[in-house]
Write an enzyme that holds these catalytic residues in place. Structure first.
Site, PDB file in Angstrom:
ATOM      1  N   HIS A 103      -5.489   0.150  -2.589  1.00  0.00           N
ATOM      2  CA  HIS A 103      -5.648   1.726  -2.206  1.00  0.00           C
ATOM      3  C   HIS A 103      -5.032   2.252  -3.370  1.00  0.00           C
ATOM      4  O   HIS A 103      -4.428   2.176  -4.226  1.00  0.00           O
ATOM      5  CB  HIS A 103      -5.346   2.187  -0.870  1.00  0.00           C
ATOM      6  CG  HIS A 103      -3.698   2.607  -0.809  1.00  0.00           C
ATOM      7  ND1 HIS A 103      -3.399   3.477   0.259  1.00  0.00           N
ATOM      8  CD2 HIS A 103      -2.790   2.185  -1.313  1.00  0.00           C
ATOM      9  CE1 HIS A 103      -2.076   3.295   0.140  1.00  0.00           C
ATOM     10  NE2 HIS A 103      -1.648   2.543  -0.553  1.00  0.00           N
ATOM     11  N   GLU A 104      -5.713   3.526  -3.441  1.00  0.00           N
ATOM     12  CA  GLU A 104      -5.303   4.675  -4.563  1.00  0.00           C
ATOM     13  C   GLU A 104      -5.534   4.090  -6.070  1.00  0.00           C
ATOM     14  O   GLU A 104      -4.687   4.233  -6.880  1.00  0.00           O
ATOM     15  CB  GLU A 104      -3.799   5.104  -4.296  1.00  0.00           C
ATOM     16  CG  GLU A 104      -3.095   6.243  -5.080  1.00  0.00           C
ATOM     17  CD  GLU A 104      -3.917   7.515  -4.842  1.00  0.00           C
ATOM     18  OE1 GLU A 104      -4.091   7.681  -3.527  1.00  0.00           O
ATOM     19  OE2 GLU A 104      -4.046   8.434  -5.676  1.00  0.00           O
ATOM     20  N   GLY A 105      -6.926   3.524  -6.033  1.00  0.00           N
ATOM     21  CA  GLY A 105      -7.034   2.935  -7.201  1.00  0.00           C
ATOM     22  C   GLY A 105      -6.505   1.372  -7.202  1.00  0.00           C
ATOM     23  O   GLY A 105      -5.437   1.152  -7.364  1.00  0.00           O
ATOM     24  N   GLN A 133      -6.133   0.195 -12.342  1.00  0.00           N
ATOM     25  CA  GLN A 133      -4.874   0.711 -12.787  1.00  0.00           C
ATOM     26  C   GLN A 133      -4.659   0.070 -14.260  1.00  0.00           C
ATOM     27  O   GLN A 133      -4.335   0.697 -15.112  1.00  0.00           O
ATOM     28  CB  GLN A 133      -3.597   0.340 -11.890  1.00  0.00           C
ATOM     29  CG  GLN A 133      -3.544   0.862 -10.432  1.00  0.00           C
ATOM     30  CD  GLN A 133      -3.589   2.461 -10.655  1.00  0.00           C
ATOM     31  OE1 GLN A 133      -3.132   2.880 -11.656  1.00  0.00           O
ATOM     32  NE2 GLN A 133      -4.349   3.101  -9.649  1.00  0.00           N
TER      33      GLN A 133
END
Lengths: 599, 599
Positions: A440-442, A447
């Site tokens: 999650h969150e990219g 990344q």
């Protein structure tokens, strides 16, 4: 679990490594000192153990239920929320005149970390609310702040972030949720959002969704995304809750871990009666949403670190207590057994965990501390520099702990053996919870593209050079201690390696070989992450070397442990970057050359 | 899941790599050929999909229940068992005059593997029974065979292995279960056994526990362990089931994965009425129990491989179908999205998985094939040699796939993103199931001590030299193909490395530095495992290079895929052994030097 973090280590990171007390030079933090910080951390730790760790197992076993009408959670979650809000922890970083504690980010993140280590699933609710409130603080207009932000700060409303859709996860440019302007300036929202953590629950009076949607006629792709406030319940002019705002829970996702956090498929505007309010300018929603991205991603990295940390401490305590087997050269089968911490392979697994979780903590707090300086500095050039540096480190702070502190949980479980594989011990839950963080969150793949494709190239490589410079400073500081000689040499080699490999890749990019430049970006992330971590361990070793001569007893053992863990990282971990560098520098295209039909 | 294994790959492994048809030269297999093997594999695959894969999700969600009196499983497990027994798969390797198929082990293991890939938890029941039956075949007396083995072969009784106790897992010398001789030659059993898979269930008329226990007055430690048959229900002289044999289920363990398999805490002889029957000689129980250890450990490795394999295929199919994002150099946000298999990072994760699972399959089948030769050879010297070689490879065949095919599942889940983290898709279950494999059947730490402490040293390093020799032969065979030149060079380098590092470690052992010799045994296992895997990939590349020129269409793509995966392994994986070798050769003692108080 009665240990979430080693407080001696946290104090080392905050006061010896980062010298956080110096932040009191900034007007915002002038009333703070180590004593006020420690008082908050003490209170957080006590609350985290009493009201969060207490139901981590139960909320995993009894996940939220949706009866088709409403969602229900075990009562302990609400109790934890009440205590958390009453303690004002959701306002830890906010202004005193809002009722906040006005703490530096590195302290408020440390406080947050303690709750995550105790119970990541329950802490997700206030954390999402804090993030949504921060966004409204920065970008909401005064009516929006009065109507939506204020009750969030009062703890009456909770918040969410609604980005993904079933067909659009990593590719946000392809979202389909629509926002059509109403005559009164509000918008009619319609569409489906997926993976919405905290998207429904019974913990608050209202839920404020921050929703990405497209206003018809806008640009295609990410440049046509706008951001909206969409409350679950409509409010009247006095802010009193009216009925439904046509946001329907279509279903809960059932996850491997993080089970206590509801994760929702939400339908907006099924009946054409979902009202949203534009935040900021039309078509600038993605930038607005990602305004706080560095903070959010550091938070993910810190969360991953803390799950690893709690697991490390649990497996350490277990290894000290569990008798099993005898030393490898023991001959007498009737000799008493030894605790398994005496076995080399167990020590190996403990050292690896320690190097990962204390390293991860070090990096995440370093980043939070950078952000404190960047926010408080009144020198515009310094501000820009600090943010550039932070931009570079953020994908690493998110991805590295989410890879290696997950690995720490795997090792912790291995130390517990069969017991570790059962749900009676916390390791398997931590391992399941932590497995979310690389996703999650990219995702970590995203990344890695962010790091190599954007951050390395940004501003003619300025951020990259600043990282190199800071590593050079750390090498200079360490060089004063003869005991660190071998680390200094290894770090210098790593800096040169990182520089060489990066130049090689950037060269390929400049020649327009975009595909091969980025083909192995995840290896670049792993290599750079390990070198950044070596830097963090060099810094820790330097502080420890400075302090150990004057220390005795437990203090001396603590510093000796730091030095030995640095040695472990330099001997066992950093050398892994050698083959990574060679692979990257060869601009290997195997992954591109593989024919699809060959899989 | 509608794909468990790539049948083209399995055929490649069996007929092109191992030339299994040549086993028909042995009298035992003279009636078999590729057609009979394929017929059995076809039938197994169909049954595995229809009756095993069908409830893998359900039996994970609805794990076995114990009401304090009896255990109940979902009905699909019993249906699967009936079909499996009816198909005679539990007799795949046994003599035709017992009703068996008399298949070579490499075929019966491949068949077993297909069931594991479909549903590891359900297949545990027959697999444990097969293992127990094999043990009784080798070591039971004729009365025991008639009374206990026969109904097992008929599928009426199931079996278990009872080794561990709550206080004795890896350290079997410390078990406390007692066996006191009765006047009639049987024994009175009393004690508690832990982690007993299949220890209770409602699938068979009786359960035959094979129990390690100590006869009072025997030697201390592992030399005082004896092996007993302990049925759940007593039998009368006609073999009819009488009442309870005082084996009580104290509780079920609730595990992270493998949830469909009951895992039990069993109390033997709480009322002083538990009767056991000695198998083999007193105090020789551990050797007897471990007689089939190579087979059992290869089975674990193959099971780990197959969970990885099923996950690889699932993520591959998903990557081919899921549209998301655009190529890295695409500019137009309205261009159609591409399936994620087009993204380099996804291809990386697919290639890594493929290299792990097809490599793992290759090694495990290689080992099973060695065992076939060892069992059938009438040359006593060859027999001894083959078993020595197998002894060396067995800890690797158990541990390497259990590390890297678990990693494969982690990568497969990552490809599915958020979906992969939900329980609606099989990846998270496979990942949870597979996490058991590094723990059970001897933890990987124990395997590493077995490899370095015993197998490398055995018989003056003869096994080690045989492995080197076989690697040399593979290098010679590969050297005929110019396309393999770089692999040949890399493999030669790896062989030299392995030899140098091993000599260095053995030197330390000879100087009596036992502790530092074994301090980093797990790194030795990882390094050796990767070099053995490079050997397996060199063999596969050689077969592919030999066949590709004459191939076209799908066949050509298949061989091209093998060659490209070998390239991936040689470029990306094998170089990891460099730092491992340097670390090992330095006889690093960091893990020993770390003070306990420093953790």
């Amino acid at each position: 679990m009665d240990r979430i973090i080693n407080r001696r280590d946290l104090a080392f990171q905050l006061y010896e490594m980062l010298d956080v007390e110096k932040l009191s030079h900034y007007p915002r933090f002038k009333d703070h000192d180590r004593a006020t910080y420690e008082a908050v951390i003490d209170a957080a730790e006590k609350l985290a153990i009493d009201k969060f760790a207490n139901h981590a197992h139960k909320s995993d076993e009894q996940e939220p239920q949706f009866d088709g009408d409403k969602v229900s959670l075990i009562p302990e979650v609400k109790e934890a929320m009440s205590a958390y809000l009453e303690g004002g922890f959701h306002l830890a970083h906010r202004d005193e005149d809002e009722g906040g504690m006005q703490l530096p980010l590195c302290i408020s993140q440390a406080v947050a970390a303690i709750f995550t280590g105790a119970n990541a699933a329950t802490t997700a609710y206030p954390f999402l609310t804090i993030a949504a409130a921060n966004l409204l603080t920065a970008h909401g207009d005064s009516w929006q702040k009065e109507r939506f932000l204020k009750p969030m700060l009062e703890g009456r409303f909770f918040g969410t972030m609604c980005l993904s859709e079933p067909q659009a996860g990593s590719s946000l440019g392809d979202i389909r949720t629509k926002a059509v302007a109403n005559a009164d300036g509000s918008y009619q929202i319609s569409g489906t959002k997926m993976w919405i953590s905290g998207g429904d629950h019974d913990l608050s009076e209202n839920i404020i969704h921050l929703v990405l949607a497209k206003i018809p006629g806008g640009p295609a792709g990410v440049k046509g995304i706008s951001l909206f406030i969409v409350p679950k319940y409509r409010l009247d002019e006095q802010g009193q809750t009216l009925g439904s705002n046509d946001v329907a829970l279509a279903g809960l996702n059932h996850k491997m871990g993080y089970r206590g956090t509801t994760n929702c498929l939400l339908n907006f505007g099924e009946s054409g009666a979902c009202q949203g309010f534009l935040v900021g300018k039309p078509h600038h929603g993605l930038g607005t949403m990602f305004h706080m991205m560095n903070e959010a991603r550091i938070g993910v990295g810190l969360g991953a670190t803390m799950m690893g940390y709690a697991g490390y401490l649990y497996s350490l305590d277990y290894a000290r207590q569990r008798p099993q087997g005898r030393p490898v050269d023991a001959k007498d089968p009737e000799a008493p057994q030894v605790p398994i911490i005496a076995h080399a392979d167990v020590r190996h697994m403990l050292l690896a965990q320690k190097s990962y979780v204390e390293g991860g903590l070090s990096l995440c707090l370093y980043c939070a501390h950078l952000l404190d300086h960047a926010q408080q500095s009144d020198d515009p050039k310094e501000k820009v520099d600090l943010l550039l540096l932070l931009d570079f480190l953020t994908p690493l702070a998110k991805a590295w702990p989410s890879e290696f502190c997950l690995e720490a949980n795997k090792l912790g479980m291995q130390i517990l053996g069969g017991y570790g594989y059962t749900r009676d011990y916390p390791l398997e839950r931590l391992y399941r919870d932590n497995r979310l963080n690389p996703i999650h969150e990219g995702t970590n793949g995203i990344q890695s593209l962010d790091l190599l494709g954007r951050k390395v190239m940004a501003d003619q490589g300025r951020a990259f050079h600043m990282v190199m410079e800071r590593m050079g400073e750390a090498i200079g500081a360490a060089a004063k201690y003869p005991a660190l000689e071998e680390f200094v040499a290894a770090m210098q080699g790593a800096v040169d390696l990182m520089s060489r490999v990066t130049m090689k890749l950037v060269g390929a990019a400049r020649e327009g070989k975009t595909e091969s430049f980025l083909a192995n970006s995840h290896d670049y992330l792993l290599m750079t992450g390990h070198i950044v971590m070596a830097w963090m361990w060099l810094r820790q070793a330097t502080s420890a070397a400075a302090a150990i001569e004057q220390a005795s007893g437990d203090e001396r053992a603590f510093y000796a442990g730091k030095l030995m863990t640095a040695r472990y990282f330099f001997h066992h971990e950093l050398p892994k970057t050698g083959p990574q560098a060679a692979f990257l520098a060869s601009l290997d295209t195997t992954v591109l050359d593989m024919p699809d039909a060959g899989f």
